[in-house]
Enzyme design. Structure first.
Site, PDB file in Angstrom:
ATOM      1  N   VAL B  16       0.759  -1.215   0.165  1.00 52.52           N
ATOM      2  CA  VAL B  16       0.052  -0.129   0.094  1.00 52.52           C
ATOM      3  C   VAL B  16       0.616   1.139   0.012  1.00 52.52           C
ATOM      4  O   VAL B  16       2.094   1.194   0.597  1.00 52.52           O
ATOM      5  CB  VAL B  16      -0.994   0.139   1.268  1.00 52.52           C
ATOM      6  CG1 VAL B  16      -2.054  -1.085   1.092  1.00 52.52           C
ATOM      7  CG2 VAL B  16      -0.060   0.049   2.515  1.00 52.52           C
ATOM      8  N   CYS B  17       0.280   2.429  -0.624  1.00 51.36           N
ATOM      9  CA  CYS B  17       1.102   3.616  -0.622  1.00 51.36           C
ATOM     10  C   CYS B  17       1.438   3.949   0.809  1.00 51.36           C
ATOM     11  O   CYS B  17       0.522   3.967   1.770  1.00 51.36           O
ATOM     12  CB  CYS B  17      -0.157   4.846  -0.755  1.00 51.36           C
ATOM     13  SG  CYS B  17       0.693   6.380  -1.045  1.00 51.36           S
ATOM     14  N   PRO B  18       2.584   4.581   1.293  1.00 50.28           N
ATOM     15  CA  PRO B  18       3.861   4.987   0.391  1.00 50.28           C
ATOM     16  C   PRO B  18       4.653   3.571  -0.179  1.00 50.28           C
ATOM     17  O   PRO B  18       5.567   4.069  -0.790  1.00 50.28           O
ATOM     18  CB  PRO B  18       4.493   5.919   1.004  1.00 50.28           C
ATOM     19  CG  PRO B  18       4.469   5.599   2.272  1.00 50.28           C
ATOM     20  CD  PRO B  18       3.426   4.884   2.672  1.00 50.28           C
TER      21      PRO B  18
END
Lengths: 331, 79
Positions: B16-18
């Site tokens: 998942v981001c980041p």
């Protein structure tokens, strides 16, 4: 427990510092509030509101505020909802020293009352990856030109750099939100379908066979996600500018501002504020403290406003905009 | 995209981001300019941020392929 000011709000004190529109002398608490010196519950104590346009506070000013607060205030400062830094617990006998010492770092005291307030803003396009407009540059320009201009009531402005709208442009008396119209160049497109997946608004569909984008403008929020995601620069920036919202407010009975123009340029912004304040002051005469949103909700007023603005908005005006919408937050 | 020789493959579909971009960046740091990395990523948020960040850091996306809700990007490492 509910308690009250020790002194009556109409009380006056003698101060040796000029406040906005008033010279030093015997000033009422309301005059002082107007000038950014806000009476506290505690006897003789005031909160001094420091101007921080767009929430950008140079280190030099921050250090000076800390120094002054430590010397004349308490052991903290308060960050206001509108990005000002407030120094509580300042004795009014020290106003002149506080103002003089703050001015050593060119730190100004902000205002309150019926006038154009210090604009609020997000960090803008300078370093925010989502930013589409120079919110900080415009904040400075607008603050220098319009801060303190008198109105019927408070007049709040803000600048958001993109449709995420962190600066809450729909809740301001007049505010500007950055926007970019995406344009597609067929010859650069490889039909990779990334833009259709990147778009959060379902405004781009991919052609089942070629993968090329099909653009639904009515759904587009002009955020530029497609431009940023495109690997081959087939999506590029077309017209850029600001979405203009008017008549919003918060408080007990908030209004959602109305979109009145799209893609106005940076250069249009000062004229839009000037003409809007002119209309507001003219049509609010005799109506007491009335916000522009309340005025715009009166019969025929939206049309009157759009008529006033037609030479500034030109082809960027929204056709027949709705009046600001009242939002019930009490139930 | 089939005619480009891929030097390494990175699957960030579980990130998942980041971390999506962090992992891509770390992988690219082990490679030489001009080499090609195939990045496999999911639709949605990763797709909005990874190609944008790659472009901003001077890399080039030279090929793409969509497979269901996954995308394969062929990234040419920049200088």
């Amino acid at each position: 427990m509910l308690d009250h000011y020790i002194e009556d709000e109409k009380d006056k004190v003698e101060v040796t510092v000029p406040v906005i529109g008033k010279s030093a002398g015997v000033l009422s608490f309301n005059d002082l509030k107007t000038g950014g010196y806000i009476k506290q519950r505690q006897k003789d104590k005031f909160t001094v509101r420091c101007m921080v346009p767009g929430g950008r506070l140079p280190i030099k000013k921050m250090k000076k505020i800390a120094e002054v607060a430590e010397k004349y205030g308490a052991d903290y400062v308060h960050i206001s909802i509108r990005q000002s830094v407030e120094i509580p617990y300042v004795d009014y006998h020290n106003f002149d020293k506080v103002a003089a010492e703050l001015s050593e770092a060119d730190q100004k005291v902000a205002s309150c009352g019926p006038r154009v307030r210090v604009p609020t803003a997000c960090s803008g396009c300078e370093y925010n990856p989502n930013g589409l407009s120079d919110t900080q540059g415009l904040t400075k320009l607008v603050n220098d030109k319009f801060f303190g201009a008198e109105c019927n009531h408070k007049f709040k402005t803000s600048f958001s750099g993109c449709p995420i709208d962190c600066a809450r442009t729909s809740e301001m008396d007049l505010a500007f939100q950055g926007a970019v119209f995406p344009e597609w160049e067929e010859e650069k497109c490889t039909g990779c379908r990334i833009c259709a997946s990147a778009c959060q608004e379902d405004a781009i569909h991919d052609h089942p066979e070629t993968g090329e984008p099909i653009f639904y403008q009515d759904k587009c929020l002009y955020c530029a996600d497609c431009i940023r995601a495109c690997p081959t620069e087939a999506w590029v920036s077309g017209k850029t500018g600001h979405i203009v919202r008017i008549g919003g407010k918060h408080g007990r009975h908030p209004f959602k501002g109305s979109v009145v123009a799209k893609f106005v340029s940076d250069q249009d912004v000062p004229a839009i504020i000037e003409k809007t304040v002119e209309w507001y002051n003219k049509h609010g005469v005799g109506k007491g403290r009335i916000r522009i949103g309340t005025l715009l909700r009166e019969e025929g007023m939206m049309q009157s406003y759009m008529e006033q603005m037609k030479d500034v908005f030109k082809d960027k005006a929204v056709k027949d905009p709705k009046p600001p919408l009242e939002i019930n937050i009490q139930e | 995209m089939s005619d480009i020789k891929v030097d390494a493959v990175l699957d960030i579909t579980n990130e998942v981001c980041p971390m999506t971009f962090v992992k891509t960046k770390l992988k690219l740091e082990t490679m030489e300019p001009g080499q090609h990395l195939e990045v496999v990523l999911c639709d949605g948020e990763p797709l909005r941020n990874v190609p944008r960040s790659l472009k901003e850091e001077g890399h080039k996306i030279v090929g793409t392929k969509k497979e269901g809700n996954r995308f394969h990007l062929i990234v040419e490492k920049g200088m």
